[in-house]
Design an enzyme around this catalytic site. Structure first.
Site, PDB file in Angstrom:
ATOM      1  N   SER A 120      -2.620   0.845 -12.020  1.00 24.53           N
ATOM      2  CA  SER A 120      -2.182   0.901 -10.615  1.00 24.53           C
ATOM      3  C   SER A 120      -1.053   1.895 -10.363  1.00 24.53           C
ATOM      4  O   SER A 120      -0.046   1.568  -9.726  1.00 24.53           O
ATOM      5  CB  SER A 120      -1.774  -0.502 -10.137  1.00 24.53           C
ATOM      6  OG  SER A 120      -2.880  -1.370 -10.140  1.00 24.53           O
ATOM      7  N   SER A 151       5.212  -0.636  -4.818  1.00 21.55           N
ATOM      8  CA  SER A 151       4.623   0.693  -5.001  1.00 21.55           C
ATOM      9  C   SER A 151       4.536   1.439  -3.663  1.00 21.55           C
ATOM     10  O   SER A 151       4.619   0.835  -2.587  1.00 21.55           O
ATOM     11  CB  SER A 151       3.224   0.564  -5.612  1.00 21.55           C
ATOM     12  OG  SER A 151       2.292   0.186  -4.617  1.00 21.55           O
ATOM     13  N   HIS A 195       6.757 -14.206  -3.509  1.00 20.92           N
ATOM     14  CA  HIS A 195       7.627 -13.075  -3.867  1.00 20.92           C
ATOM     15  C   HIS A 195       9.030 -13.566  -4.242  1.00 20.92           C
ATOM     16  O   HIS A 195       9.667 -13.013  -5.150  1.00 20.92           O
ATOM     17  CB  HIS A 195       7.696 -12.087  -2.702  1.00 20.92           C
ATOM     18  CG  HIS A 195       6.417 -11.326  -2.490  1.00 20.92           C
ATOM     19  ND1 HIS A 195       5.810 -10.603  -3.492  1.00 20.92           N
ATOM     20  CD2 HIS A 195       5.618 -11.202  -1.386  1.00 20.92           C
ATOM     21  CE1 HIS A 195       4.695 -10.045  -3.025  1.00 20.92           C
ATOM     22  NE2 HIS A 195       4.558 -10.396  -1.751  1.00 20.92           N
ATOM     23  N   ASN A 250       1.953  -0.044  -1.611  1.00 22.55           N
ATOM     24  CA  ASN A 250       2.170  -1.374  -1.031  1.00 22.55           C
ATOM     25  C   ASN A 250       2.519  -1.328   0.458  1.00 22.55           C
ATOM     26  O   ASN A 250       2.528  -2.365   1.131  1.00 22.55           O
ATOM     27  CB  ASN A 250       3.277  -2.126  -1.786  1.00 22.55           C
ATOM     28  CG  ASN A 250       2.846  -2.611  -3.149  1.00 22.55           C
ATOM     29  OD1 ASN A 250       3.664  -2.782  -4.046  1.00 22.55           O
ATOM     30  ND2 ASN A 250       1.547  -2.846  -3.335  1.00 22.55           N
ATOM     31  N   TRP A 251       2.807  -0.118   0.993  1.00 22.30           N
ATOM     32  CA  TRP A 251       3.049  -0.006   2.437  1.00 22.30           C
ATOM     33  C   TRP A 251       1.803  -0.356   3.249  1.00 22.30           C
ATOM     34  O   TRP A 251       1.877  -0.557   4.463  1.00 22.30           O
ATOM     35  CB  TRP A 251       3.507   1.416   2.782  1.00 22.30           C
ATOM     36  CG  TRP A 251       4.886   1.735   2.286  1.00 22.30           C
ATOM     37  CD1 TRP A 251       5.225   2.467   1.186  1.00 22.30           C
ATOM     38  CD2 TRP A 251       6.129   1.330   2.872  1.00 22.30           C
ATOM     39  NE1 TRP A 251       6.585   2.539   1.044  1.00 22.30           N
ATOM     40  CE2 TRP A 251       7.172   1.862   2.076  1.00 22.30           C
ATOM     41  CE3 TRP A 251       6.468   0.578   3.997  1.00 22.30           C
ATOM     42  CZ2 TRP A 251       8.527   1.651   2.359  1.00 22.30           C
ATOM     43  CZ3 TRP A 251       7.813   0.377   4.290  1.00 22.30           C
ATOM     44  CH2 TRP A 251       8.825   0.908   3.473  1.00 22.30           C
ATOM     45  N   ASP A 257       2.490  -8.816 -11.287  1.00 23.52           N
ATOM     46  CA  ASP A 257       1.394  -9.020 -10.336  1.00 23.52           C
ATOM     47  C   ASP A 257       1.068 -10.513 -10.209  1.00 23.52           C
ATOM     48  O   ASP A 257       1.126 -11.261 -11.192  1.00 23.52           O
ATOM     49  CB  ASP A 257       0.161  -8.263 -10.838  1.00 23.52           C
ATOM     50  CG  ASP A 257      -0.927  -8.206  -9.776  1.00 23.52           C
ATOM     51  OD1 ASP A 257      -0.607  -8.350  -8.580  1.00 23.52           O
ATOM     52  OD2 ASP A 257      -2.102  -8.028 -10.146  1.00 23.52           O
ATOM     53  N   GLY A 258       0.735 -10.928  -8.980  1.00 22.02           N
ATOM     54  CA  GLY A 258       0.244 -12.284  -8.774  1.00 22.02           C
ATOM     55  C   GLY A 258       1.080 -13.155  -7.859  1.00 22.02           C
ATOM     56  O   GLY A 258       0.761 -14.341  -7.674  1.00 22.02           O
ATOM     57  N   ASN A 259       2.130 -12.596  -7.259  1.00 22.98           N
ATOM     58  CA  ASN A 259       2.994 -13.420  -6.402  1.00 22.98           C
ATOM     59  C   ASN A 259       2.240 -13.995  -5.198  1.00 22.98           C
ATOM     60  O   ASN A 259       2.382 -15.185  -4.863  1.00 22.98           O
ATOM     61  CB  ASN A 259       4.184 -12.603  -5.889  1.00 22.98           C
ATOM     62  CG  ASN A 259       5.151 -12.227  -6.987  1.00 22.98           C
ATOM     63  OD1 ASN A 259       5.161 -12.845  -8.052  1.00 22.98           O
ATOM     64  ND2 ASN A 259       5.963 -11.213  -6.747  1.00 22.98           N
TER      65      ASN A 259
END
Length: 227
Positions: A181, A57, A29, A60-61, A12-14
């Protein structure tokens, strides 16, 4: 000292990494993908045979279309470019992916990548891409029902997308958030959890070693007692 077999990472964190540098999200990314390559080498050096990463995930869509397009470009181009090199270094790829919403090209890339034979295998790299743990649980239940199999812990684990991987010893989440998550809800029942403030592209080999050292200092009782 107990050997570590499997570490899972929520990368996480990009996007925040890009934002702090006034860069497009795509750059974050891409940097995150390069960090994954670095971590794979760390796992080879430390003889840790299983690494799982949460890459994309099913939730994420909901992100902006431009960001999703960038993630899929990095995923597709990155796998095509590095798969042979990874195989030569002993990295065996496995995808934990639900087929819904994935294009034929992506599904073909996943299928072909998993077919590549690797010997000897030094690291099994599991990539959760288009993955959500709740949907995976429903997937497993439906498979058991279709096969008319008894629903018990052993059969259930065998029906999961992750059935060829052991449960993780360690789960790391970078980026400062302290939640799971929808990742590996079944698999992390007794996993040691580590939440790191650093953003994924800034995560380092020293951070990994610090987590491993703390892991070895913890007592794992799995519901029992040591005395």
């Amino acid at each position: 000292m107990q050997k570590i077999n499997h570490i899972a990472i929520i990368m996480d964190g990009n996007a925040r990494w890009s934002k702090t540098r006034s860069m497009p999200v795509f750059n974050g990314h891409l940097e995150g993908f390069m960090k994954l390559q670095e971590m794979v080498n760390c796992f080879i050096d430390r003889d840790i045979p299983y690494l799982s990463v949460y890459a994309f995930s099913t939730e994420n869509w909901k992100r902006p279309k431009e960001e999703i397009t960038g993630i899929f470009k990095i995923f597709y181009d990155g796998i095509e470019k590095y798969i042979k090199d990874w195989s030569k270094r002993g990295v065996k790829l496995k995808f934990f992916s639900l087929k819904e919403n994935l294009s034929k090209d992506v599904l073909k890339l996943i299928e072909n990548s998993e077919k590549i034979e690797v010997s000897p295998i030094k690291v099994n790299l599991g990539v959760a891409f288009n993955y959500g743990s709740r949907k995976e649980i429903l997937y497993a239940v439906n498979n058991l029902n279709a096969a008319q199999s008894e629903i018990n812990e052993e059969n259930f684990s065998r029906s999961l997308l992750t059935n060829s991987f052991p449960d993780p010893d360690i789960l790391i989440r970078t980026g400062g958030e302290k939640r799971i998550s929808n990742f590996f809800l079944w698999q992390i029942a007794y996993t040691e959890l580590f939440f790191i403030d650093k953003l994924w592209p800034d995560f380092s080999e020293n951070d990994l070693d610090g987590i491993i050292a703390e892991y070895h200092s913890r007592q794992r009782r799995f519901g029992g007692r040591n005395s």
